[in-house]
Design a protein around this motif. Structure first.
Motif, PDB file in Angstrom:
ATOM      1  N   THR A 276      34.908 -30.100  15.242  1.00 13.34           N
ATOM      2  CA  THR A 276      35.524 -30.896  14.182  1.00 13.34           C
ATOM      3  C   THR A 276      34.468 -31.822  13.584  1.00 13.34           C
ATOM      4  O   THR A 276      33.439 -32.099  14.215  1.00 13.34           O
ATOM      5  N   ALA A 277      34.724 -32.313  12.393  1.00 13.68           N
ATOM      6  CA  ALA A 277      33.785 -33.215  11.713  1.00 13.68           C
ATOM      7  C   ALA A 277      33.504 -34.458  12.568  1.00 13.68           C
ATOM      8  O   ALA A 277      32.384 -34.966  12.580  1.00 13.68           O
TER       9      ALA A 277
ATOM     10  N   SER B 268      24.905 -32.937  14.609  1.00 18.58           N
ATOM     11  CA  SER B 268      23.936 -32.233  13.768  1.00 18.58           C
ATOM     12  C   SER B 268      23.943 -30.744  14.094  1.00 18.58           C
ATOM     13  O   SER B 268      24.422 -30.313  15.128  1.00 18.58           O
ATOM     14  N   GLY B 269      23.374 -29.968  13.176  1.00 20.60           N
ATOM     15  CA  GLY B 269      23.316 -28.525  13.342  1.00 20.60           C
ATOM     16  C   GLY B 269      24.581 -27.867  12.806  1.00 20.60           C
ATOM     17  O   GLY B 269      25.402 -28.507  12.141  1.00 20.60           O
ATOM     18  N   ASN B 270      24.722 -26.595  13.135  1.00 20.35           N
ATOM     19  CA  ASN B 270      25.888 -25.827  12.701  1.00 20.35           C
ATOM     20  C   ASN B 270      26.371 -24.962  13.865  1.00 20.35           C
ATOM     21  O   ASN B 270      26.411 -23.748  13.765  1.00 20.35           O
ATOM     22  N   PRO B 271      26.722 -25.610  15.003  1.00 22.91           N
ATOM     23  CA  PRO B 271      27.099 -24.824  16.171  1.00 22.91           C
ATOM     24  C   PRO B 271      28.409 -24.062  15.954  1.00 22.91           C
ATOM     25  O   PRO B 271      29.297 -24.524  15.246  1.00 22.91           O
TER      26      PRO B 271
ATOM     27  N   PRO C  28      23.151 -23.269  19.119  1.00 26.29           N
ATOM     28  CA  PRO C  28      22.495 -24.573  19.089  1.00 26.29           C
ATOM     29  C   PRO C  28      23.126 -25.576  18.112  1.00 26.29           C
ATOM     30  O   PRO C  28      23.577 -25.216  17.022  1.00 26.29           O
ATOM     31  N   GLY C  29      23.137 -26.819  18.568  1.00 24.55           N
ATOM     32  CA  GLY C  29      23.661 -27.930  17.788  1.00 24.55           C
ATOM     33  C   GLY C  29      23.911 -29.119  18.690  1.00 24.55           C
ATOM     34  O   GLY C  29      23.727 -29.047  19.909  1.00 24.55           O
ATOM     35  N   LEU C  30      24.325 -30.215  18.087  1.00 21.46           N
ATOM     36  CA  LEU C  30      24.541 -31.476  18.786  1.00 21.46           C
ATOM     37  C   LEU C  30      25.944 -31.971  18.492  1.00 21.46           C
ATOM     38  O   LEU C  30      26.311 -32.122  17.315  1.00 21.46           O
ATOM     39  N   THR C  31      26.732 -32.217  19.553  1.00 20.18           N
ATOM     40  CA  THR C  31      28.119 -32.660  19.381  1.00 20.18           C
ATOM     41  C   THR C  31      28.458 -33.782  20.361  1.00 20.18           C
ATOM     42  O   THR C  31      27.826 -33.914  21.410  1.00 20.18           O
ATOM     43  N   HIS C  32      29.472 -34.562  19.994  1.00 22.72           N
ATOM     44  CA  HIS C  32      30.043 -35.546  20.910  1.00 22.72           C
ATOM     45  C   HIS C  32      30.897 -34.790  21.917  1.00 22.72           C
ATOM     46  O   HIS C  32      31.652 -33.895  21.549  1.00 22.72           O
ATOM     47  N   SER C  33      30.779 -35.145  23.188  1.00 25.48           N
ATOM     48  CA  SER C  33      31.610 -34.573  24.240  1.00 25.48           C
ATOM     49  C   SER C  33      32.493 -35.687  24.778  1.00 25.48           C
ATOM     50  O   SER C  33      31.991 -36.698  25.274  1.00 25.48           O
TER      51      SER C  33
ATOM     52  N   LYS D 139      33.958 -35.337  34.536  1.00 30.63           N
ATOM     53  CA  LYS D 139      35.198 -35.919  35.044  1.00 30.63           C
ATOM     54  C   LYS D 139      35.985 -36.593  33.921  1.00 30.63           C
ATOM     55  O   LYS D 139      35.434 -36.905  32.864  1.00 30.63           O
ATOM     56  N   PRO D 140      37.282 -36.843  34.173  1.00 32.83           N
ATOM     57  CA  PRO D 140      38.085 -37.549  33.178  1.00 32.83           C
ATOM     58  C   PRO D 140      37.405 -38.864  32.779  1.00 32.83           C
ATOM     59  O   PRO D 140      36.849 -39.568  33.620  1.00 32.83           O
ATOM     60  N   GLY D 141      37.405 -39.135  31.490  1.00 32.01           N
ATOM     61  CA  GLY D 141      36.774 -40.341  30.958  1.00 32.01           C
ATOM     62  C   GLY D 141      35.340 -40.130  30.503  1.00 32.01           C
ATOM     63  O   GLY D 141      34.750 -41.020  29.893  1.00 32.01           O
ATOM     64  N   PHE D 142      34.762 -38.945  30.800  1.00 32.20           N
ATOM     65  CA  PHE D 142      33.383 -38.692  30.394  1.00 32.20           C
ATOM     66  C   PHE D 142      33.256 -38.758  28.876  1.00 32.20           C
ATOM     67  O   PHE D 142      34.043 -38.181  28.142  1.00 32.20           O
ATOM     68  N   VAL D 143      32.230 -39.461  28.411  1.00 31.22           N
ATOM     69  CA  VAL D 143      31.863 -39.527  27.002  1.00 31.22           C
ATOM     70  C   VAL D 143      30.355 -39.382  26.937  1.00 31.22           C
ATOM     71  O   VAL D 143      29.638 -40.036  27.694  1.00 31.22           O
ATOM     72  N   GLY D 144      29.891 -38.518  26.058  1.00 31.25           N
ATOM     73  CA  GLY D 144      28.460 -38.332  25.928  1.00 31.25           C
ATOM     74  C   GLY D 144      28.119 -37.408  24.780  1.00 31.25           C
ATOM     75  O   GLY D 144      28.934 -37.163  23.887  1.00 31.25           O
ATOM     76  N   VAL D 145      26.900 -36.891  24.823  1.00 26.90           N
ATOM     77  CA  VAL D 145      26.410 -35.989  23.787  1.00 26.90           C
ATOM     78  C   VAL D 145      26.027 -34.667  24.445  1.00 26.90           C
ATOM     79  O   VAL D 145      25.347 -34.649  25.472  1.00 26.90           O
ATOM     80  N   TRP D 146      26.495 -33.569  23.859  1.00 26.67           N
ATOM     81  CA  TRP D 146      26.193 -32.215  24.323  1.00 26.67           C
ATOM     82  C   TRP D 146      25.229 -31.599  23.319  1.00 26.67           C
ATOM     83  O   TRP D 146      25.566 -31.437  22.153  1.00 26.67           O
ATOM     84  N   LYS D 147      24.033 -31.268  23.783  1.00 26.26           N
ATOM     85  CA  LYS D 147      23.029 -30.638  22.928  1.00 26.26           C
ATOM     86  C   LYS D 147      22.788 -29.222  23.441  1.00 26.26           C
ATOM     87  O   LYS D 147      22.268 -29.046  24.548  1.00 26.26           O
ATOM     88  N   THR D 148      23.172 -28.231  22.636  1.00 22.50           N
ATOM     89  CA  THR D 148      22.869 -26.848  22.982  1.00 22.50           C
ATOM     90  C   THR D 148      21.479 -26.542  22.452  1.00 22.50           C
ATOM     91  O   THR D 148      21.264 -26.538  21.244  1.00 22.50           O
ATOM     92  N   ILE D 149      20.539 -26.326  23.365  1.00 28.76           N
ATOM     93  CA  ILE D 149      19.145 -26.070  23.010  1.00 28.76           C
ATOM     94  C   ILE D 149      18.945 -24.579  22.741  1.00 28.76           C
ATOM     95  O   ILE D 149      18.319 -24.198  21.758  1.00 28.76           O
ATOM     96  N   GLU D 150      19.461 -23.742  23.650  1.00 27.39           N
ATOM     97  CA  GLU D 150      19.482 -22.284  23.493  1.00 27.39           C
ATOM     98  C   GLU D 150      20.925 -21.849  23.656  1.00 27.39           C
ATOM     99  O   GLU D 150      21.638 -22.400  24.507  1.00 27.39           O
ATOM    100  N   THR D 151      21.365 -20.895  22.859  1.00 26.65           N
ATOM    101  CA  THR D 151      22.758 -20.437  22.948  1.00 26.65           C
ATOM    102  C   THR D 151      23.173 -20.369  24.411  1.00 26.65           C
ATOM    103  O   THR D 151      22.486 -19.763  25.234  1.00 26.65           O
ATOM    104  N   VAL D 152      24.274 -21.045  24.715  1.00 24.81           N
ATOM    105  CA  VAL D 152      24.724 -21.188  26.093  1.00 24.81           C
ATOM    106  C   VAL D 152      26.022 -20.416  26.311  1.00 24.81           C
ATOM    107  O   VAL D 152      26.855 -20.331  25.408  1.00 24.81           O
ATOM    108  N   ARG D 153      26.151 -19.841  27.481  1.00 33.59           N
ATOM    109  CA  ARG D 153      27.395 -19.186  27.905  1.00 33.59           C
ATOM    110  C   ARG D 153      27.711 -19.749  29.286  1.00 33.59           C
ATOM    111  O   ARG D 153      26.840 -19.816  30.146  1.00 33.59           O
ATOM    112  N   LYS D 154      28.961 -20.179  29.468  1.00 32.79           N
ATOM    113  CA  LYS D 154      29.346 -20.783  30.738  1.00 32.79           C
ATOM    114  C   LYS D 154      30.720 -20.285  31.169  1.00 32.79           C
ATOM    115  O   LYS D 154      31.547 -19.891  30.346  1.00 32.79           O
ATOM    116  N   ILE D 155      30.936 -20.346  32.468  1.00 33.51           N
ATOM    117  CA  ILE D 155      32.273 -20.210  33.042  1.00 33.51           C
ATOM    118  C   ILE D 155      32.845 -21.625  33.065  1.00 33.51           C
ATOM    119  O   ILE D 155      32.147 -22.562  33.461  1.00 33.51           O
TER     120      ILE D 155
END
Length: 118
Positions: free
Chosen positions: A21-22, A27-30, A54-59, A96-112
């Motif tokens: 979401t906006a 930054s970027g276009n993830p 890749p991109g930068l988002t609020h988590s 954990k619940p309450g976590f606030v931070g920045v998620w930066k995908t450096i290389e396309t990531v795949r996770k479980i």
């Protein structure tokens, strides 16, 4: 109903595709892909595969607990008022619940992921 579920790391079915979401985009276009594979307890517990380009988002986790295991790619997660941490293939972590931070995908990531929402 089986009580054993294998998570397909490279599912054969089409994912749900999305973008941040906006308010979350920094930054970027993830682009995100989600292959939901199981849920229980009225959808309060969900698991599957998630991928981001890749991109930068609020988590912001709110009340949600999330376990992640990186299958491929590289991310840098910086907790609010904390230091950046790099995760790559083979690494696992919990937000954990309450976590606030920045998620930066450096290389396309795949996770479980396993998400628990009260």
């Amino acid at each position: 109903m089986s009580l054993l579920k294998t998570i397909e790391t490279y599912p054969s079915f089409a994912p749900r595709e999305d973008k941040p979401t906006a308010e979350r985009l920094i930054s970027g276009n993830p682009e995100f892909k989600t292959w939901a594979q199981d849920m229980s307890h009225g959808e309060l517990v969900r698991t599957g595969i998630w991928e981001a380009t890749p991109g930068l988002t609020h988590s912001i986790k709110g009340e949600t607990f999330e376990y992640c295991h990186i299958i491929s790619g590289v991310v840098e997660i910086t907790p609010k008022d904390g230091k950046p941490v790099i995760y790559k293939a083979g690494d696992s972590f919990v937000m954990k619940p309450g976590f606030v931070g920045v998620w930066k995908t450096i290389e396309t990531v795949r996770k479980i992921y396993i998400v628990v929402t009260p």
